[in-house]
Design a protein around this motif. Structure first.
Motif, PDB file in Angstrom:
ATOM      1  N   VAL A 134      -1.487  -2.861  -0.272  1.00  0.00           N
ATOM      2  CA  VAL A 134      -0.049  -2.629  -0.136  1.00  0.00           C
ATOM      3  C   VAL A 134       0.655  -3.938   0.212  1.00  0.00           C
ATOM      4  O   VAL A 134       1.655  -4.311  -0.404  1.00  0.00           O
ATOM      5  N   LYS A 135       0.111  -4.671   1.180  1.00  0.00           N
ATOM      6  CA  LYS A 135       0.720  -5.938   1.594  1.00  0.00           C
ATOM      7  C   LYS A 135       0.715  -6.950   0.455  1.00  0.00           C
ATOM      8  O   LYS A 135       1.688  -7.680   0.251  1.00  0.00           O
ATOM      9  N   SER A 188       7.075   1.839   6.665  1.00  0.00           N
ATOM     10  CA  SER A 188       6.118   0.834   7.148  1.00  0.00           C
ATOM     11  C   SER A 188       4.981   0.669   6.148  1.00  0.00           C
ATOM     12  O   SER A 188       4.712   1.549   5.322  1.00  0.00           O
ATOM     13  N   HIS A 189       4.297  -0.467   6.260  1.00  0.00           N
ATOM     14  CA  HIS A 189       3.149  -0.724   5.386  1.00  0.00           C
ATOM     15  C   HIS A 189       2.077   0.339   5.585  1.00  0.00           C
ATOM     16  O   HIS A 189       1.471   0.812   4.619  1.00  0.00           O
ATOM     17  N   ASP A 190       1.827   0.722   6.839  1.00  0.00           N
ATOM     18  CA  ASP A 190       0.815   1.754   7.127  1.00  0.00           C
ATOM     19  C   ASP A 190       1.194   3.082   6.485  1.00  0.00           C
ATOM     20  O   ASP A 190       0.342   3.779   5.930  1.00  0.00           O
ATOM     21  N   ILE A 214       5.860   0.604  -4.407  1.00  0.00           N
ATOM     22  CA  ILE A 214       5.607   0.093  -3.053  1.00  0.00           C
ATOM     23  C   ILE A 214       6.825  -0.685  -2.552  1.00  0.00           C
ATOM     24  O   ILE A 214       7.243  -0.510  -1.397  1.00  0.00           O
ATOM     25  N   LEU A 267      -4.518  -0.887   3.051  1.00  0.00           N
ATOM     26  CA  LEU A 267      -3.381  -1.585   3.636  1.00  0.00           C
ATOM     27  C   LEU A 267      -3.222  -2.988   3.049  1.00  0.00           C
ATOM     28  O   LEU A 267      -2.114  -3.421   2.743  1.00  0.00           O
ATOM     29  N   SER A 307       0.657   2.863   2.774  1.00  0.00           N
ATOM     30  CA  SER A 307      -0.782   2.882   2.516  1.00  0.00           C
ATOM     31  C   SER A 307      -1.331   4.307   2.555  1.00  0.00           C
ATOM     32  O   SER A 307      -2.047   4.731   1.650  1.00  0.00           O
ATOM     33  N   ILE A 341       3.421  -6.074  -2.039  1.00  0.00           N
ATOM     34  CA  ILE A 341       4.748  -6.435  -1.528  1.00  0.00           C
ATOM     35  C   ILE A 341       4.975  -7.938  -1.662  1.00  0.00           C
ATOM     36  O   ILE A 341       6.009  -8.378  -2.167  1.00  0.00           O
ATOM     37  N   ARG A 342       4.000  -8.718  -1.228  1.00  0.00           N
ATOM     38  CA  ARG A 342       4.148 -10.174  -1.302  1.00  0.00           C
ATOM     39  C   ARG A 342       4.313 -10.626  -2.747  1.00  0.00           C
ATOM     40  O   ARG A 342       5.241 -11.365  -3.089  1.00  0.00           O
ATOM     41  N   ALA A 402       9.088   0.293   0.657  1.00  0.00           N
ATOM     42  CA  ALA A 402       9.201  -0.646   1.773  1.00  0.00           C
ATOM     43  C   ALA A 402      10.646  -1.031   2.051  1.00  0.00           C
ATOM     44  O   ALA A 402      11.054  -1.075   3.220  1.00  0.00           O
TER      45      ALA A 402
END
Length: 189
Positions: free
Chosen positions: A166-167, A151-153, A141, A163, A156, A170-171, A145
């Motif tokens: 995925v976020k 994009s996140h979408d 991921i 979604l 996903s 990333i975080r 990114a």
């Protein structure tokens, strides 16, 4: 004064209500068996985030496949355990594919990155190493990114992950990389 436990709803009644499209039945099924599903996923996968994702996927699958449940073939809990095993197998297959793809991406030179000196090359190798240590799906991921600028979408939908998952990857991945890079800086200073 102790409050008595709520009586358990009959599984046959729940199955009938679920098949008829009752969201209340789904909520009760979740209340009764989400702990079991989550425990199986956590023990199989060893990651809380993955276990939470699998638990969510199991109950979405149960809702979408509610017409396939046959009480005469087994209990609701056995049906949910079967769905859980399939979702865990799907995730493991996805991890394998992601790992294979991650290795391919790590070995191909990036068209946008030019390595001009040894420190840039060392940082790139460190980043590749840390992403490999991180494991999938988080590393994949992050690559998608930041290296592929997706994009996140898009990530996903490509990976078939929610979604929010995925976020979160990333975080958490960025926090993990930042801590590791700080540690390397401290050692090299």
């Amino acid at each position: 004064m102790a409050v008595p436990d709520e009586p358990e709803v009959d599984s046959g009644d729940l199955a009938t209500a679920l098949a008829a499209g009752s969201t209340d039945a789904l909520a009760e099924i979740y209340r009764q068996w989400s702990g079991l599903v989550h425990t199986i996923a956590l023990r199989s996968l060893g990651d809380v985030g993955d276990a939470e994702d699998v638990t969510q996927q199991v109950f979405v699958s149960a809702w979408n496949g509610r017409h396939t449940f046959r009480p005469e073939h087994g209990s609701i809990s056995a049906w949910l355990v079967g769905i859980t095993k399939h979702r865990i197998a799907d995730l493991r297959t996805q991890r394998f594919r992601n790992h294979r793809n991650l290795k391919a991406v790590a070995l191909e030179p990036s068209a946008t990155t030019s390595v001009t000196d040894d420190s840039d090359w060392a940082e790139r190798l460190l980043l590749v190493h840390e992403l490999e240590r991180m494991g999938d799906p988080r590393a994949l991921i992050l690559r998608m990114a930041f290296l592929q600028d997706r994009s996140h979408d898009d990530i996903s939908s490509t990976l078939g992950l929610p979604l929010g998952t995925v976020k979160s990857h990333i975080r958490r991945g960025l926090v993990q990389l930042r801590e590791r890079l700080k540690e390397v800086d401290r050692v090299s200073s």
